[in-house]
Design a protein around this motif. Structure first.
Motif, short mmCIF file in Angstrom:
data_model
loop_
_atom_site.label_atom_id
_atom_site.label_comp_id
_atom_site.label_asym_id
_atom_site.label_seq_id
_atom_site.Cartn_x
_atom_site.Cartn_y
_atom_site.Cartn_z
N ASP A 141 6.63 -3.35 9.37
CA ASP A 141 6.00 -3.88 10.57
C ASP A 141 6.96 -3.69 11.74
OD1 ASP A 141 3.64 -4.79 9.37
OD2 ASP A 141 4.59 -6.66 8.73
N PHE A 142 6.39 -3.54 12.90
CA PHE A 142 7.22 -3.39 14.09
C PHE A 142 6.97 -4.58 15.01
CE2 PHE A 142 6.89 0.83 12.33
CZ PHE A 142 8.16 1.36 12.53
N VAL A 143 7.99 -5.39 15.16
CA VAL A 143 7.91 -6.61 15.98
C VAL A 143 8.98 -6.55 17.05
CG1 VAL A 143 7.98 -9.12 15.98
CG2 VAL A 143 7.04 -7.90 13.99
N ASP A 144 8.53 -6.64 18.29
CA ASP A 144 9.47 -6.60 19.42
C ASP A 144 10.39 -5.39 19.36
OD1 ASP A 144 8.40 -8.98 20.40
OD2 ASP A 144 9.81 -10.21 19.22
N GLY A 145 9.80 -4.25 18.94
CA GLY A 145 10.57 -3.02 18.89
C GLY A 145 11.46 -2.90 17.68
N LYS A 146 11.41 -3.89 16.78
CA LYS A 146 12.27 -3.85 15.60
C LYS A 146 11.44 -3.51 14.36
CE LYS A 146 15.62 -7.24 17.34
NZ LYS A 146 16.30 -8.53 17.08
N GLN A 147 12.04 -2.74 13.48
CA GLN A 147 11.40 -2.36 12.23
C GLN A 147 11.73 -3.40 11.16
OE1 GLN A 147 11.18 1.93 10.75
NE2 GLN A 147 12.72 1.11 9.38
N ILE A 148 10.67 -4.05 10.63
CA ILE A 148 10.86 -5.12 9.65
C ILE A 148 10.18 -4.71 8.34
CG2 ILE A 148 10.41 -7.54 9.11
CD1 ILE A 148 10.35 -8.09 12.11
N PHE A 149 10.94 -4.71 7.29
CA PHE A 149 10.42 -4.35 5.96
C PHE A 149 9.29 -5.29 5.55
CE2 PHE A 149 10.61 -5.12 1.34
CZ PHE A 149 10.25 -3.85 0.88
N ARG A 150 8.15 -4.68 5.14
CA ARG A 150 6.99 -5.49 4.72
C ARG A 150 6.74 -5.41 3.22
NH1 ARG A 150 1.33 -4.25 5.03
NH2 ARG A 150 1.76 -2.43 6.32
N GLY A 151 7.13 -4.30 2.61
CA GLY A 151 6.91 -4.16 1.18
C GLY A 151 6.67 -2.71 0.78
N TYR A 152 6.15 -2.55 -0.44
CA TYR A 152 5.90 -1.23 -0.99
C TYR A 152 4.40 -1.07 -1.29
CZ TYR A 152 10.94 -1.17 -1.82
OH TYR A 152 12.30 -1.23 -1.67
N GLN A 153 3.97 0.17 -1.28
CA GLN A 153 2.59 0.48 -1.66
C GLN A 153 2.64 1.62 -2.69
OE1 GLN A 153 -0.37 2.78 0.88
NE2 GLN A 153 -1.25 0.72 1.01
N VAL A 154 2.01 1.39 -3.84
CA VAL A 154 1.95 2.40 -4.89
C VAL A 154 0.51 2.91 -4.99
CG1 VAL A 154 2.28 2.89 -7.34
CG2 VAL A 154 3.84 1.32 -6.17
N THR A 155 0.35 4.20 -4.86
CA THR A 155 -0.97 4.83 -4.93
C THR A 155 -1.02 5.77 -6.13
OG1 THR A 155 -1.20 4.77 -2.51
CG2 THR A 155 -2.65 6.27 -3.70
N ASN A 156 -2.02 5.57 -6.97
CA ASN A 156 -2.21 6.43 -8.15
C ASN A 156 -3.68 6.82 -8.23
OD1 ASN A 156 -2.13 7.75 -10.59
ND2 ASN A 156 -1.18 6.08 -11.73
N LEU A 157 -3.96 8.09 -7.98
CA LEU A 157 -5.34 8.57 -7.96
C LEU A 157 -5.54 9.64 -9.02
CD1 LEU A 157 -5.89 8.98 -4.09
CD2 LEU A 157 -6.39 6.99 -5.52
N ILE A 158 -6.70 9.62 -9.66
CA ILE A 158 -7.06 10.65 -10.63
C ILE A 158 -8.33 11.35 -10.17
CG2 ILE A 158 -5.96 9.52 -12.60
CD1 ILE A 158 -8.76 8.58 -13.48
N GLN A 159 -8.46 12.60 -10.57
CA GLN A 159 -9.68 13.36 -10.31
C GLN A 159 -10.52 13.38 -11.58
OE1 GLN A 159 -9.75 17.24 -8.08
NE2 GLN A 159 -10.34 18.04 -10.07
N VAL A 160 -11.76 12.98 -11.46
CA VAL A 160 -12.68 12.93 -12.60
C VAL A 160 -13.77 13.97 -12.37
CG1 VAL A 160 -14.15 11.47 -14.02
CG2 VAL A 160 -12.25 10.43 -12.73
N THR A 161 -13.89 14.91 -13.30
CA THR A 161 -14.95 15.91 -13.22
C THR A 161 -16.12 15.42 -14.08
OG1 THR A 161 -13.34 17.69 -12.93
CG2 THR A 161 -15.56 18.32 -13.63
N VAL A 162 -17.25 15.21 -13.42
CA VAL A 162 -18.44 14.67 -14.09
C VAL A 162 -19.44 15.81 -14.23
CG1 VAL A 162 -20.20 12.89 -14.06
CG2 VAL A 162 -18.00 12.46 -12.96
#
Length: 226
Positions: free
Chosen positions: A89-110
């Motif tokens: 997050d950016f507050v008053d021009g400062k960069q503040i750590f907010r956390g992590y995001q993990v993305t895991n996507l699969i492709q499914v052929t139907v």
């Protein structure tokens, strides 16, 4: 795009000694939407990386297991994307750590399009919280690409004949040059995908696919027909 260009001889810099007619031919073929490509998975967030990695892995294990039990072959499941992002997050021009995001996507052929909604619902019911895309396609695009290409060549020949007749000249039956022109993307899908509250299965309504082709062809104007 309908274009033509007439080129006259006499220019020493031109590789063509005879007068020519240059045209763009276009063709399209209708193809059945007999296959669906679904990209889905899990996105987890938190301030501690290892727990959200484990949470994500547990979700995807459940999702993949549910799809296998549904009858989707394992070779129709493929990892599409795995990513770990640091969020700020950016507050008053400062960069503040907010956390992590993990993305895991699969492709499914139907391979059965009418099963697409069930596949999506099954995955979501097992914990998937992200559906990136649903793309309808055909399992044999080459057949329809060749059909469209053949029509494009015929269209070019007809355009050259029309131009020649209008100008009062005769064009050769066989072109001097034929070049297939690149087109963006693959088959163009026509479908609707929507989720309705209270619906037993997410409805996916396939329409048709249009496969397009375009060629550039150059025809010689026969001597003595000017």
């Amino acid at each position: 795009m309908n274009e033509y260009m007439m080129n006259h001889g006499g220019n020493s810099h031109s590789p063509r000694k005879a007068s020519t007619i240059e045209v763009i031919g276009e063709g399209s073929a209708a193809a059945p939407a007999d296959q669906a490509i679904v990209v889905l998975g899990a996105v987890t967030e938190g301030t501690d990386l290892r727990p959200i990695q484990a949470e994500n892995a547990n979700i995807m294990t459940a999702v993949i297991g549910s799809l296998l039990r549904l009858g989707i072959p394992r070779d129709k499941l493929q990892t599409q994307e795995y990513r770990i992002d640091t969020m700020y997050d950016f507050v008053d021009g400062k960069q503040i750590f907010r956390g992590y995001q993990v993305t895991n996507l699969i492709q499914v052929t139907v391979d059965q399009v009418d099963q697409t909604g069930t596949v999506v619902d099954t995955a979501v019911g097992s914990g998937a919280n992200h559906v990136s895309s649903i793309r309808l396609t055909t399992a044999r695009p080459d057949i329809y690409e060749h059909q469209a290409l053949s029509l494009a060549v015929r269209d070019a020949a007809q355009r050259a004949l029309t131009i020649a007749n209008t100008l009062g000249v005769m064009a050769a039956n066989v072109p001097l040059e034929v070049q297939q022109l690149p087109l963006p993307g693959g088959p163009v899908p026509m479908f609707k995908a929507a989720a309705f509250a209270g619906s037993a299965v997410t409805p996916i309504e396939p329409g048709g696919l249009t496969v397009n082709a375009s060629v550039r062809a150059v025809y010689a104007i026969l001597p003595g027909s000017h």
